[in-house]
Design a protein around this motif. Structure first.
Motif, short mmCIF file in Angstrom:
data_model
loop_
_atom_site.label_atom_id
_atom_site.label_comp_id
_atom_site.label_asym_id
_atom_site.label_seq_id
_atom_site.Cartn_x
_atom_site.Cartn_y
_atom_site.Cartn_z
N VAL A 261 0.84 -1.20 0.00
CA VAL A 261 0.00 0.00 0.00
C VAL A 261 0.88 1.25 0.00
N ALA A 262 1.99 1.22 0.74
CA ALA A 262 2.92 2.35 0.73
C ALA A 262 3.46 2.58 -0.68
N GLN A 263 3.77 1.50 -1.41
CA GLN A 263 4.22 1.62 -2.80
C GLN A 263 3.14 2.26 -3.67
N TYR A 264 1.91 1.86 -3.44
CA TYR A 264 0.76 2.38 -4.19
C TYR A 264 0.60 3.88 -3.96
N ILE A 265 0.72 4.33 -2.72
CA ILE A 265 0.61 5.75 -2.41
C ILE A 265 1.74 6.53 -3.08
N GLY A 266 2.95 5.97 -3.05
CA GLY A 266 4.08 6.61 -3.72
C GLY A 266 3.85 6.73 -5.22
N LYS A 267 3.26 5.71 -5.82
CA LYS A 267 2.98 5.72 -7.26
C LYS A 267 1.94 6.80 -7.59
N LEU A 268 0.89 6.91 -6.80
CA LEU A 268 -0.11 7.95 -7.03
C LEU A 268 0.50 9.34 -6.91
N SER A 269 1.36 9.53 -5.92
CA SER A 269 2.00 10.82 -5.72
C SER A 269 2.89 11.17 -6.91
N GLN A 270 3.68 10.21 -7.38
CA GLN A 270 4.54 10.44 -8.54
C GLN A 270 3.73 10.80 -9.79
N GLU A 271 2.65 10.09 -10.01
CA GLU A 271 1.81 10.36 -11.18
C GLU A 271 1.25 11.77 -11.15
N GLU A 272 0.80 12.21 -9.98
CA GLU A 272 0.24 13.56 -9.86
C GLU A 272 1.32 14.62 -10.06
N GLN A 273 2.49 14.43 -9.51
CA GLN A 273 3.57 15.40 -9.69
C GLN A 273 3.99 15.50 -11.15
N GLN A 274 4.11 14.36 -11.81
CA GLN A 274 4.52 14.36 -13.21
C GLN A 274 3.48 15.01 -14.12
N ARG A 275 2.21 14.91 -13.72
CA ARG A 275 1.13 15.50 -14.52
C ARG A 275 1.26 17.02 -14.60
N HIS A 276 1.82 17.62 -13.55
CA HIS A 276 1.91 19.08 -13.51
C HIS A 276 3.36 19.57 -13.50
N ALA A 277 4.29 18.70 -13.83
CA ALA A 277 5.72 19.03 -13.70
C ALA A 277 6.11 20.27 -14.49
N LYS A 278 5.69 20.36 -15.75
CA LYS A 278 6.09 21.48 -16.60
C LYS A 278 5.54 22.81 -16.08
N ALA A 279 4.28 22.81 -15.70
CA ALA A 279 3.66 24.04 -15.19
C ALA A 279 4.32 24.46 -13.87
N MET A 280 4.62 23.51 -13.00
CA MET A 280 5.22 23.84 -11.72
C MET A 280 6.64 24.37 -11.92
N GLU A 281 7.35 23.80 -12.89
CA GLU A 281 8.71 24.26 -13.18
C GLU A 281 8.71 25.70 -13.67
N LYS A 282 7.74 26.05 -14.51
CA LYS A 282 7.64 27.42 -15.04
C LYS A 282 7.35 28.42 -13.94
N SER A 283 6.54 28.01 -12.97
CA SER A 283 6.15 28.93 -11.90
C SER A 283 7.15 28.93 -10.74
N GLY A 284 8.11 28.01 -10.77
CA GLY A 284 9.09 27.93 -9.69
C GLY A 284 8.52 27.36 -8.41
N SER A 285 7.42 26.64 -8.54
CA SER A 285 6.77 26.04 -7.37
C SER A 285 7.09 24.56 -7.27
N SER A 286 6.77 23.99 -6.13
CA SER A 286 7.00 22.56 -5.92
C SER A 286 5.67 21.84 -5.76
N ALA A 287 5.56 20.68 -6.41
CA ALA A 287 4.36 19.86 -6.27
C ALA A 287 4.62 18.66 -5.36
N GLU A 288 5.74 18.68 -4.64
CA GLU A 288 6.12 17.54 -3.83
C GLU A 288 5.28 17.44 -2.56
N SER A 289 4.94 16.21 -2.20
CA SER A 289 4.25 15.91 -0.94
C SER A 289 4.92 14.72 -0.27
#
Length: 247
Positions: free
Chosen positions: A85-113
């Protein structure tokens, strides 16, 4: 910012979290960082979050989506081991961060949790895990039976001095509350209400859960007695050689 922690002792697990998501000069926001999931007799789980609120909410929404979808490949109930289940939560978190990676990089913000996940599956020992933004995770150890995420430095000293695997569940909960209060007193980005959850080993049922504000009688009493106790202990510290004894 935020501060969340989980403690693993022989008698069970303790989870505690603050509720502050923003602390500006004229704007303070709160949001619960704790989610509880329970299937009595089968498994009980608790999830704590820190970091990007958008990512944390997206992960929790995905967890709920998969729980409601009979065709989901995996969900909180299908993992045979908690580390799955911990692996599953990590996978969901990675997918969400990657979905917005380009936009977050442009704004200088972090999507990390960061997440703390723990609980117990019937017939297995209780466990707690720290799931990193990169998707990997660690578990607590006998030498360090607690995990922290967020603004952890102010609340760590008491955990190091008090918590051991033989500590009672109630003392572990009190220690977690003091750890949170110490952080709240020293960092404006961490604030009440404070949430507390306790899971007793092999009691696969709804965990004890309570929320405390600064005006809650138990919280106010704890603050007062801890502060007074520290002052008494400080005043009893050994005197320097050059100090003259008081008459």
């Amino acid at each position: 910012m935020t501060y969340c922690l989980a403690v693993k002792v022989n008698r069970g697990l303790v989870f505690a979290s603050d509720s502050r998501t923003n602390a500006g000069v004229d704007y303070v926001a709160t949001y619960s960082k704790m989610r509880r999931y329970c299937w009595p007799g089968e498994r009980v789980c608790v999830l704590l979050t820190s970091g990007s609120l958008a990512t944390s909410q997206a992960v929790m929404n995905a967890i709920n989506r998969d729980l409601q979808d009979p065709d989901a490949v995996f969900n909180l109930r299908s993992g045979k081991q908690l580390y799955e289940v911990a692996q599953y939560i990590g996978k969901l978190s990675q997918e969400e961060q990657q979905r917005h990676a380009k936009a977050m990089e442009k704004s200088g913000s972090s999507a990390e949790s960061n997440f703390i996940f723990g609980g117990q599956i019937a017939g297995q020992p209780p466990e707690i895990f720290h799931v990193y933004p990169q998707g990997n995770f660690i578990s607590a150890s006998d030498d360090t039976p607690y995990l922290q995420i967020g603004e952890n430095k102010y609340g760590k000293p008491i955990l190091d001095r008090i918590i051991a695997k033989t500590t009672s569940l109630e003392d572990a909960a009190r220690c977690a509350m003091v750890s949170l209060d110490s952080t709240i007193r020293s960092n404006i980005s961490v604030g009440p209400p404070v949430e507390l959850a306790m899971l007793q080993t092999d009691n696969i049922d709804e965990p004890f859960h309570s929320t405390y504000t600064l005006n809650s009688p138990m919280y106010k009493s704890m603050q007062k007695q801890w502060t007074q106790g520290l002052k008494r202990a400080f005043n009893r510290l050994p005197r320097f050689d050059w100090e003259k004894p008081e008459r």
